[in-house]
Design a protein around this motif. Structure first.
Motif, PDB file in Angstrom:
ATOM      1  N   PHE A 182      32.811  40.283  43.506  1.00 53.21           N
ATOM      2  CA  PHE A 182      31.507  40.610  42.943  1.00 53.21           C
ATOM      3  C   PHE A 182      30.913  41.763  43.749  1.00 53.21           C
ATOM      4  O   PHE A 182      30.865  41.716  44.978  1.00 53.21           O
ATOM      5  CB  PHE A 182      30.579  39.399  42.992  1.00 53.21           C
ATOM      6  N   GLY A 183      30.441  42.785  43.046  1.00 53.38           N
ATOM      7  CA  GLY A 183      29.900  43.955  43.727  1.00 53.38           C
ATOM      8  C   GLY A 183      28.480  43.792  44.204  1.00 53.38           C
ATOM      9  O   GLY A 183      27.997  44.594  45.005  1.00 53.38           O
ATOM     10  N   THR A 184      27.776  42.762  43.730  1.00 55.62           N
ATOM     11  CA  THR A 184      26.402  42.500  44.151  1.00 55.62           C
ATOM     12  C   THR A 184      26.170  40.993  44.198  1.00 55.62           C
ATOM     13  O   THR A 184      26.848  40.220  43.514  1.00 55.62           O
ATOM     14  CB  THR A 184      25.372  43.109  43.184  1.00 55.62           C
ATOM     15  N   SER A 185      25.184  40.593  44.975  1.00 63.08           N
ATOM     16  CA  SER A 185      24.801  39.182  44.985  1.00 63.08           C
ATOM     17  C   SER A 185      24.266  38.762  43.631  1.00 63.08           C
ATOM     18  O   SER A 185      24.478  37.627  43.189  1.00 63.08           O
ATOM     19  CB  SER A 185      23.739  38.938  46.069  1.00 63.08           C
ATOM     20  N   GLY A 186      23.555  39.690  42.945  1.00 65.44           N
ATOM     21  CA  GLY A 186      23.032  39.382  41.621  1.00 65.44           C
ATOM     22  C   GLY A 186      24.129  39.058  40.625  1.00 65.44           C
ATOM     23  O   GLY A 186      24.007  38.110  39.834  1.00 65.44           O
ATOM     24  N   ALA A 187      25.207  39.817  40.644  1.00 68.61           N
ATOM     25  CA  ALA A 187      26.326  39.558  39.732  1.00 68.61           C
ATOM     26  C   ALA A 187      26.997  38.230  40.061  1.00 68.61           C
ATOM     27  O   ALA A 187      27.374  37.465  39.166  1.00 68.61           O
ATOM     28  CB  ALA A 187      27.341  40.696  39.806  1.00 68.61           C
ATOM     29  N   ALA A 188      27.146  37.939  41.354  1.00 67.80           N
ATOM     30  CA  ALA A 188      27.781  36.684  41.748  1.00 67.80           C
ATOM     31  C   ALA A 188      26.990  35.488  41.238  1.00 67.80           C
ATOM     32  O   ALA A 188      27.557  34.543  40.668  1.00 67.80           O
ATOM     33  CB  ALA A 188      27.905  36.620  43.270  1.00 67.80           C
TER      34      ALA A 188
ATOM     35  N   LEU B 156      31.483  41.622  47.860  1.00 68.66           N
ATOM     36  CA  LEU B 156      31.643  42.817  48.692  1.00 68.66           C
ATOM     37  C   LEU B 156      30.766  43.906  48.096  1.00 68.66           C
ATOM     38  O   LEU B 156      31.128  44.521  47.088  1.00 68.66           O
ATOM     39  CB  LEU B 156      33.107  43.272  48.740  1.00 68.66           C
ATOM     40  N   THR B 157      29.609  44.129  48.677  1.00 64.98           N
ATOM     41  CA  THR B 157      28.709  45.156  48.152  1.00 64.98           C
ATOM     42  C   THR B 157      29.254  46.547  48.462  1.00 64.98           C
ATOM     43  O   THR B 157      30.027  46.725  49.401  1.00 64.98           O
ATOM     44  CB  THR B 157      27.302  44.999  48.744  1.00 64.98           C
TER      45      THR B 157
ATOM     46  N   ILE C 215      30.155  43.321  38.138  1.00 61.21           N
ATOM     47  CA  ILE C 215      28.820  43.774  38.552  1.00 61.21           C
ATOM     48  C   ILE C 215      27.751  43.523  37.494  1.00 61.21           C
ATOM     49  O   ILE C 215      26.619  43.978  37.647  1.00 61.21           O
ATOM     50  CB  ILE C 215      28.847  45.281  38.900  1.00 61.21           C
ATOM     51  N   GLU C 216      28.093  42.790  36.412  1.00 57.91           N
ATOM     52  CA  GLU C 216      27.111  42.586  35.343  1.00 57.91           C
ATOM     53  C   GLU C 216      25.915  41.795  35.862  1.00 57.91           C
ATOM     54  O   GLU C 216      26.058  40.723  36.439  1.00 57.91           O
ATOM     55  CB  GLU C 216      27.743  41.845  34.162  1.00 57.91           C
TER      56      GLU C 216
ATOM     57  N   ASP D 111      18.539  42.201  45.949  1.00 58.59           N
ATOM     58  CA  ASP D 111      18.494  41.227  47.044  1.00 58.59           C
ATOM     59  C   ASP D 111      19.254  41.714  48.267  1.00 58.59           C
ATOM     60  O   ASP D 111      18.897  41.375  49.405  1.00 58.59           O
ATOM     61  CB  ASP D 111      19.070  39.883  46.586  1.00 58.59           C
ATOM     62  N   ASP D 112      20.287  42.528  48.053  1.00 57.74           N
ATOM     63  CA  ASP D 112      21.096  43.030  49.166  1.00 57.74           C
ATOM     64  C   ASP D 112      20.408  44.188  49.895  1.00 57.74           C
ATOM     65  O   ASP D 112      20.796  44.525  51.011  1.00 57.74           O
ATOM     66  CB  ASP D 112      22.462  43.498  48.652  1.00 57.74           C
TER      67      ASP D 112
END
Length: 359
Positions: free
Chosen positions: A143-149, A168-169, A98-99, A298-299
């Motif tokens: 990845f817990g967020t699109s930003g981390a991905a 997967l948020t 999630i970084e 973004d999510d």
């Protein structure tokens, strides 16, 4: 099949969300971690002997370690990964990442900030070394967020090509402790701030925006649930502090508050990853005012309960608070369900899952 998670910095929410098939070893824990939750027989302090015993269990299929950009923990995790691969060559090594701070900024040596050329060279070497360790160490990543991905793929896309991966948020509806009926609770005119009132969490910006929004004059109050236990903070009118609240009190505050505020701002070496207050606010049916610093920004742009504001901007945060406070009291549609920890584990356990997001 069983999974084992090695957790640095254990917090209560981690235990609350544990799947039934998971055991947990923690290397450290938050001071506010609920002792009652730590009594769960599946939760134990980490020791190498406990890890070896778990690895000898034929039912163990997945070892979850700290995410790579938690650099100090990743260096330690490489030892446990090597041990796992030695004892159980077919085990899946996985992580939940999630970084949100740019990977190169995360790996840049602060001691060389005054020597930009040398610092750039060292940073590049660190990125390559991290990528090689990802290539050798990880079998699957959620990845817990699109930003981390996007963050990981920008820096380490070459190293992750052979790694199963997806986004997967987090689950944002129906708190697993309070249940779905939390939606029916009468909301008080309260804005809740969960966490230590620090600069990076935007507390100074929040108090300035609170006064600018005229919230107290409108009959609202700001409650600060501060896990540090401090009670002597200077706060403006209409603000109260709940020092070191037990977990049950946190849930009670979330069940009745109308709004949760998480106005995070970026600081050198730090950026909001997800933000537990944001997630817990939404799972309890609150409206949430946050900033675009969260990796979930973004999510969440179209989420009916979320107001995104400009980080550090008092006027924009004040306007966001007013929008949240003036929102219709009728429950809004909850938005996307998101994934529970059980969903994450299920994806790791299914090597034939074709939903991997490889954008």
């Amino acid at each position: 099949m069983q999974t084992l998670r090695i957790v640095p910095d254990l917090r209560s929410s981690v235990v609350e969300e544990m799947p039934a098939t998971q055991a947990l070893l923690f290397t450290s824990r938050r001071a506010d971690a609920d002792p009652a939750l730590l009594a769960d027989p599946r939760v134990s302090p980490f020791t190498p002997c406990r890890l070896v015993a778990a690895l000898r269990d034929p039912e163990l299929a997945v070892l979850e370690v700290a995410e790579p950009l938690w650099t100090g923990e990743w260096v330690r995790a490489l030892r446990w990964i090597a041990l796992a691969k030695l004892l159980r060559p077919r085990i899946t090594v996985a992580t939940y990442a999630i970084e949100n701070l740019d990977a190169r900024a995360r790996l840049a040596p602060r001691a060389l900030a005054h020597r930009p050329v040398l610092g750039a060279v060292v940073t590049r070497l660190a990125v390559v070394a991290m990528g090689v360790s990802l290539l050798l160490g990880l079998d699957a990543v959620v990845f817990g967020t699109s930003g981390a991905a996007e963050n990981y793929r920008r820096a380490f896309g070459w190293a992750l090509r052979r790694t199963r991966q997806t986004v997967l948020t987090p689950r944002l509806s129906a708190c697993s402790v309070c249940g779905p009926r939390v939606e029916d609770v009468t909301r008080e005119p309260t804005v809740l701030f969960l966490g230590t009132p620090s600069e990076r969490k935007g507390f100074a910006v929040l108090t300035a925006a609170w006064e600018r929004a005229g919230a107290s004059e409108r009959g609202w109050r700001l409650v600060v649930a501060d896990p540090s236990g401090a009670t002597d903070r200077a706060v403006p009118a209409g603000v109260s502090i709940v020092a070191d609240p037990p977990r049950a009190t946190v849930h009670a505050l979330l069940r009745t508050a109308a709004v949760v505020a998480m106005p995070s701002v970026r600081r050198p070496g730090w950026r909001e990853q997800i933000g537990l207050p944001l997630v817990e606010g939404l799972t309890h049916g609150c409206r949430v005012v946050t900033t675009t610093e969260t990796g979930l920004a973004d999510d969440l742009r179209d989420h009916p309960r979320v107001v995104l504001t400009t980080p550090g901007d008092v006027a924009d945060l004040a306007a966001g608070l007013r929008r949240a406070m003036d929102a219709d009291d009728r429950p809004a549609p909850p938005g996307p369900r998101g994934a529970t920890k059980s969903d994450v584990v299920a994806w790791w356990l299914d090597p034939l899952d074709t939903s991997a997001d490889r954008r």
